[in-house]
Design a protein around this motif. Structure first.
Motif, short mmCIF file in Angstrom:
data_model
loop_
_atom_site.label_atom_id
_atom_site.label_comp_id
_atom_site.label_asym_id
_atom_site.label_seq_id
_atom_site.Cartn_x
_atom_site.Cartn_y
_atom_site.Cartn_z
N ALA A 220 3.13 -2.60 -8.91
CA ALA A 220 4.58 -1.90 -9.05
C ALA A 220 3.90 -1.97 -10.73
O ALA A 220 5.00 -1.32 -11.43
CB ALA A 220 5.18 -2.34 -8.98
N TYR A 221 3.69 -3.03 -11.43
CA TYR A 221 3.36 -3.75 -12.61
C TYR A 221 2.36 -4.49 -13.33
O TYR A 221 2.15 -5.11 -12.76
CB TYR A 221 5.31 -3.41 -13.49
CG TYR A 221 5.10 -4.96 -13.34
CD1 TYR A 221 4.82 -6.46 -13.89
CD2 TYR A 221 5.94 -5.42 -11.92
CE1 TYR A 221 4.85 -8.06 -13.43
CE2 TYR A 221 5.62 -7.23 -11.63
CZ TYR A 221 5.62 -7.73 -12.06
OH TYR A 221 6.07 -9.61 -12.46
N TYR B 110 10.82 -0.77 -14.96
CA TYR B 110 9.86 -1.26 -15.83
C TYR B 110 8.43 -0.77 -14.53
O TYR B 110 7.33 -1.58 -14.33
CB TYR B 110 10.23 -2.76 -15.25
CG TYR B 110 10.57 -3.28 -16.60
CD1 TYR B 110 10.44 -3.17 -17.53
CD2 TYR B 110 12.46 -3.09 -16.05
CE1 TYR B 110 11.15 -3.44 -18.95
CE2 TYR B 110 13.25 -3.74 -17.54
CZ TYR B 110 12.88 -3.89 -18.62
OH TYR B 110 13.56 -3.87 -19.87
N CYS B 111 8.83 -0.34 -12.86
CA CYS B 111 7.52 -0.13 -12.47
C CYS B 111 6.99 1.32 -13.02
O CYS B 111 6.83 1.93 -11.72
CB CYS B 111 8.01 0.15 -10.83
SG CYS B 111 8.84 -1.51 -10.75
N GLY B 112 7.33 2.25 -14.02
CA GLY B 112 7.25 3.58 -13.53
C GLY B 112 8.03 4.07 -13.45
O GLY B 112 7.50 6.01 -13.51
N LEU C 89 3.54 1.77 -10.57
CA LEU C 89 3.81 3.19 -10.34
C LEU C 89 3.41 4.32 -9.74
O LEU C 89 3.92 5.06 -11.01
CB LEU C 89 5.15 3.40 -9.32
CG LEU C 89 5.73 1.65 -7.99
CD1 LEU C 89 7.33 1.66 -8.20
CD2 LEU C 89 4.59 1.09 -7.78
N ALA C 90 3.39 5.33 -9.49
CA ALA C 90 2.99 6.60 -8.74
C ALA C 90 3.69 7.66 -8.65
O ALA C 90 4.26 8.23 -9.08
CB ALA C 90 1.44 7.37 -8.12
N MET C 91 5.23 6.47 -8.25
CA MET C 91 6.54 7.63 -7.97
C MET C 91 7.21 7.62 -9.66
O MET C 91 7.23 6.70 -10.46
CB MET C 91 7.60 6.57 -7.18
CG MET C 91 7.94 5.42 -7.48
SD MET C 91 9.04 4.42 -6.22
CE MET C 91 7.73 4.16 -5.34
N GLU D 48 0.65 -1.38 -0.07
CA GLU D 48 -0.19 -0.11 -0.02
C GLU D 48 0.53 1.55 -0.47
O GLU D 48 0.52 2.01 -0.46
CB GLU D 48 -1.07 -0.13 0.94
CG GLU D 48 -2.10 -0.63 0.86
CD GLU D 48 -3.06 -0.78 2.69
OE1 GLU D 48 -2.33 -0.74 3.62
OE2 GLU D 48 -4.46 -1.59 2.62
N GLY D 49 1.75 1.03 0.61
CA GLY D 49 2.89 2.26 0.75
C GLY D 49 3.46 2.15 -0.13
O GLY D 49 3.87 4.17 -0.64
N VAL D 50 4.22 1.72 -0.82
CA VAL D 50 5.06 1.91 -2.30
C VAL D 50 3.78 2.47 -3.26
O VAL D 50 3.92 3.01 -4.40
CB VAL D 50 5.16 0.60 -3.08
CG1 VAL D 50 5.62 0.71 -4.31
CG2 VAL D 50 6.74 0.11 -1.37
#
Length: 206
Positions: free
Chosen positions: A113-114, A164-166, A127-129, A77-79
């Motif tokens: 993540a993907y 690959y996670c954005g 990911l939003a990051m 959830e945090g990631v």
């Protein structure tokens, strides 16, 4: 920016912990918010269990539902909601510590993540990051790292994981050699951390 922070070193008095504490203090002063996790202090289990094993078609809701371990669910959830990533760990055998590699296995999963919808192996980052700062300690000299080893940590974070996670913007900083370094040298490195945090994440008003 809301930043997800990880430190992975078994000794709480390690230089990695000093780096992480300095970075987080700098980020808080700049107006960011932080969710921090000390993987060893939390006794994070690096082993992906059969019950929580993922499938490539998972949604975020499904990935969270598979996280029967509440600690794992909190990490996923945090990631998923963070805008930035801060990771501090040593270079051990050209890779992150096993506890952090296991964190990748259990947290950076489909739906979180993907997303992987085609057979060509090219995932869509979820990911939003959009920015990440990875800080490593090492005892390998830079020239030997490049000439003999090929800097595997740069490949792991910069080519195999984050893109690959954005994550669109990535910076990796290495302080070395740590063994034998003087107190003045380490204090100088810690002062440098402020600048690296500012250049990567800016201030909350930027």
């Amino acid at each position: 920016m809301h930043i997800f922070s990880i430190v992975a070193h078994p000794r709480s008095n390690s230089f990695c912990h000093a780096i992480s504490a300095t970075a987080r203090a700098s980020l808080l002063t700049a107006g960011h918010t932080i969710e921090h996790h000390d993987l060893y202090a939390e006794r994070f289990d690096p082993c992906l269990s059969e019950d929580e094993a993922y499938t490539v078609g998972d949604t975020l809701e499904q990935a969270l539902a598979r996280a029967v371990d509440p600690v794992l669910r909190a990490h996923r959830e945090g990631v998923a909601k963070a805008g930035g990533l801060l990771v501090v760990h040593p270079n051990w055998w050209g890779k992150p510590p096993a506890i952090l590699a296991g964190w990748m296995d259990r947290v950076l999963v489909p739906g979180v993540a993907y997303r992987l919808e085609t057979a060509d192996g090219m995932p869509e980052g979820l990911l939003a990051m959009r920015t990440a700062l990875v800080i490593n300690t090492s005892d390998t000299e830079p020239e030997r790292e490049r000439r003999d080893l090929g800097d595997p940590l740069e490949l792991i974070w910069g080519r195999c994981v984050l893109p690959y996670c954005g994550v669109e913007s990535f910076k990796r900083v290495i302080f070395r050699p740590v063994v034998g370094s003087s107190r003045d040298t380490r204090e100088s490195w810690l002062r440098d951390v402020d600048g690296h945090c500012a250049s990567r994440f800016g201030s909350a008003g930027d």
